[in-house]
Motif scaffolding. Structure first.
Motif, PDB file in Angstrom:
ATOM      1  N   LEU A   1      -3.586   7.916  -2.225  1.00 46.37           N
ATOM      2  CA  LEU A   1      -4.107   7.535  -3.539  1.00 46.37           C
ATOM      3  C   LEU A   1      -5.633   7.435  -3.545  1.00 46.37           C
ATOM      4  CD1 LEU A   1      -1.469   4.799  -4.449  1.00 46.37           C
ATOM      5  CD2 LEU A   1      -1.781   6.981  -5.636  1.00 46.37           C
ATOM      6  N   ALA A   2      -6.217   7.171  -2.387  1.00 51.42           N
ATOM      7  CA  ALA A   2      -7.681   7.098  -2.280  1.00 51.42           C
ATOM      8  C   ALA A   2      -8.341   8.408  -2.712  1.00 51.42           C
ATOM      9  CB  ALA A   2      -8.086   6.753  -0.850  1.00 51.42           C
ATOM     10  N   ASN A   3      -7.621   9.514  -2.587  1.00 51.04           N
ATOM     11  CA  ASN A   3      -8.184  10.817  -2.946  1.00 51.04           C
ATOM     12  C   ASN A   3      -8.339  11.010  -4.452  1.00 51.04           C
ATOM     13  OD1 ASN A   3      -8.255  11.739  -0.196  1.00 51.04           O
ATOM     14  ND2 ASN A   3      -6.050  12.059  -0.305  1.00 51.04           N
ATOM     15  N   PHE A   4      -7.750  10.114  -5.248  1.00 54.52           N
ATOM     16  CA  PHE A   4      -7.815  10.246  -6.702  1.00 54.52           C
ATOM     17  C   PHE A   4      -9.019   9.545  -7.320  1.00 54.52           C
ATOM     18  CE2 PHE A   4      -3.132  10.865  -6.093  1.00 54.52           C
ATOM     19  CZ  PHE A   4      -3.091  12.184  -6.525  1.00 54.52           C
TER      20      PHE A   4
ATOM     21  N   GLY B   1     -10.383   0.246  -9.793  1.00 57.91           N
ATOM     22  CA  GLY B   1      -9.347   0.037  -8.785  1.00 57.91           C
ATOM     23  C   GLY B   1      -7.947   0.255  -9.323  1.00 57.91           C
ATOM     24  N   LEU B   2      -7.004   0.304  -8.400  1.00 58.20           N
ATOM     25  CA  LEU B   2      -5.591   0.377  -8.730  1.00 58.20           C
ATOM     26  C   LEU B   2      -4.995  -1.012  -8.553  1.00 58.20           C
ATOM     27  CD1 LEU B   2      -3.113   2.131  -9.482  1.00 58.20           C
ATOM     28  CD2 LEU B   2      -2.748   2.492  -7.033  1.00 58.20           C
ATOM     29  N   ALA B   3      -4.359  -1.524  -9.605  1.00 58.63           N
ATOM     30  CA  ALA B   3      -3.838  -2.890  -9.575  1.00 58.63           C
ATOM     31  C   ALA B   3      -2.622  -3.009  -8.662  1.00 58.63           C
ATOM     32  CB  ALA B   3      -3.468  -3.331 -10.995  1.00 58.63           C
ATOM     33  N   ALA B   4      -2.343  -4.236  -8.265  1.00 58.40           N
ATOM     34  CA  ALA B   4      -1.162  -4.520  -7.452  1.00 58.40           C
ATOM     35  C   ALA B   4       0.098  -4.158  -8.229  1.00 58.40           C
ATOM     36  CB  ALA B   4      -1.135  -5.993  -7.071  1.00 58.40           C
ATOM     37  N   GLY B   5       1.165  -3.882  -7.481  1.00 58.29           N
ATOM     38  CA  GLY B   5       2.437  -3.543  -8.094  1.00 58.29           C
ATOM     39  C   GLY B   5       2.742  -2.067  -8.026  1.00 58.29           C
ATOM     40  N   PHE B   6       1.708  -1.235  -7.869  1.00 56.88           N
ATOM     41  CA  PHE B   6       1.933   0.209  -7.791  1.00 56.88           C
ATOM     42  C   PHE B   6       2.304   0.600  -6.367  1.00 56.88           C
ATOM     43  CE2 PHE B   6       1.009   4.724  -7.823  1.00 56.88           C
ATOM     44  CZ  PHE B   6       1.473   5.119  -9.060  1.00 56.88           C
ATOM     45  N   ASP B   7       1.450   0.238  -5.412  1.00 55.24           N
ATOM     46  CA  ASP B   7       1.739   0.510  -3.994  1.00 55.24           C
ATOM     47  C   ASP B   7       2.081  -0.815  -3.318  1.00 55.24           C
ATOM     48  OD1 ASP B   7       2.034   1.702  -1.545  1.00 55.24           O
ATOM     49  OD2 ASP B   7      -0.096   2.116  -1.230  1.00 55.24           O
ATOM     50  N   LYS B   8       3.238  -1.348  -3.667  1.00 57.07           N
ATOM     51  CA  LYS B   8       3.640  -2.677  -3.199  1.00 57.07           C
ATOM     52  C   LYS B   8       3.640  -2.789  -1.682  1.00 57.07           C
ATOM     53  CE  LYS B   8       6.793  -3.861  -7.015  1.00 57.07           C
ATOM     54  NZ  LYS B   8       6.436  -5.243  -7.326  1.00 57.07           N
ATOM     55  N   ASN B   9       4.157  -1.769  -1.022  1.00 55.40           N
ATOM     56  CA  ASN B   9       4.383  -1.843   0.427  1.00 55.40           C
ATOM     57  C   ASN B   9       3.311  -1.130   1.249  1.00 55.40           C
ATOM     58  OD1 ASN B   9       6.982  -3.271   0.299  1.00 55.40           O
ATOM     59  ND2 ASN B   9       7.710  -1.392  -0.695  1.00 55.40           N
TER      60      ASN B   9
END
Length: 345
Positions: free
Chosen positions: A79-82, A64-72
């Motif tokens: 990003l799901a495509n990655f 997963g991608l951690a919080a703080g990257f896509d804050k809003n």
């Protein structure tokens, strides 16, 4: 291509400005016909052995991608495509806030680390809801929630409940962020008695919904053994769904960066390679102490497939990347998933 061409160019500029420039770049490139499919073909890996069933959710892969990257919650669909299996948005607070004064984000290139003191800068609950209504359902979305900086201690729980109730229809799981070193009244947020009160109130709010959502607690990597024992007791007592280990660190021990550079940067939370061993140690201790009685999401210093496997072997059920994604690029997710398939076979 990312590490050879893009990263050297991007790293010439202010990290926060680059963050938003990269968001615009990904968003705009994704609008061109065929680009989303191209990204998926380059980075997504699908295999039955990658699937994970945890706290009532089915993850298509454990990265997963951690919080703080896509804050809003403005870029999660792109990003799901990655190749991520899940993305955590936030930290979301009830009201939008600017966060701490700039400059507040710093690279430690020699250490492959980042120091930030962002201070929960975000556009607020309503803005996040507006964006989450655009969810295309490509992957699991987590909601990381916190309190506003100006909120009085007696109203902390109110802030968490407002975010919890507001985001409940739009996210798949929740994270109570009580361990960020860049917010005020850090001590109260780590007090066991207060955490019992907070978790109890959030669980009551959860029970009022027809469908309950999993609730996790995000903890600091700097907790001592006694504090970690309290976390295990807390999870067992409240029947919380899991733990994210760990947040950023205030420790500066063993860094390659000079004392002068660290003094120039000042306070903030350290992430990336320098906290890899520390976060893995926390994961291992929690897993062994609890006899793996609750799920753990491992995060902190994952810059390679080997780093992710180390977290999983220590007791993590899922992993998250953040700083590693910035330093290594989207190929990191693919490398981790391919290594997991190889290990399973």
């Amino acid at each position: 291509m990312y590490k050879l061409l893009l990263r050297p160019l991007l790293f010439q500029f202010d990290p926060e400005k680059v963050h938003y420039f990269t968001f615009d770049l990904i968003r705009n490139v994704s609008r061109f016909p065929g680009m989303k499919s191209l990204f998926r073909s380059l980075y997504q890996v699908n295999h039955p052995s990658l699937e994970r069933d945890l706290f009532g959710l089915k993850f298509k892969n454990p990265v997963g991608l951690a919080a703080g990257f896509d804050k809003n919650a403005v870029l999660y669909n792109e990003l799901a495509n990655f190749g991520f299996g899940f993305i955590e948005i936030g930290t979301v607070t009830p009201k939008g806030q600017l966060g701490n004064p700039k400059q507040r984000l710093f690279r430690l290139k020699d250490d492959k680390g980042i120091i930030n003191r962002m201070g929960f800068n975000n556009e607020g609950l309503e803005a996040a809801i507006t964006q989450l209504k655009k969810n295309k359902g490509q992957l699991i979305i987590g909601g990381n929630i916190g309190k506003n900086t100006q909120t009085k201690p007696e109203d902390y729980t109110r802030d968490y409940l407002e975010c919890f109730n507001g985001l409940h229809p739009y996210v798949d799981y929740f994270v109570l962020n009580v361990s960020c070193p860049n917010v005020s009244s850090h001590a109260k947020l780590n007090d066991k008695d207060y955490l019992l009160e907070l978790i109890s109130d959030v669980q009551k709010a959860n029970a009022a919904f027809e469908v309950q959502k999993p609730i996790l607690l995000k903890i600091a990597p700097d907790l001592n053994q006694n504090q970690l024992d309290e976390i295990v007791e807390l999870i067992e007592e409240t029947k919380l769904d899991g733990v994210i280990a760990s947040n950023t660190s205030v420790d500066r021990e063993g860094l390659k960066a000079s004392d002068k550079r660290l003094e120039e940067i000042g306070n903030g939370g350290l992430s990336g390679q320098p906290i890899k061993a520390k976060s893995t140690k926390v994961i291992k201790y929690l897993a062994e102490k609890s006899n793996k009685s609750f799920p753990i999401i491992g995060v902190g210093g994952i810059h390679s497939a080997e780093d992710a496997l180390e977290k999983i072997e220590a007791g993590a059920d899922l992993v998250q990347v953040y700083t590693g994604f910035i330093y290594e690029g989207p190929k990191l997710i693919k490398d981790i998933n391919k290594a997991l398939i190889k290990k399973a076979n």
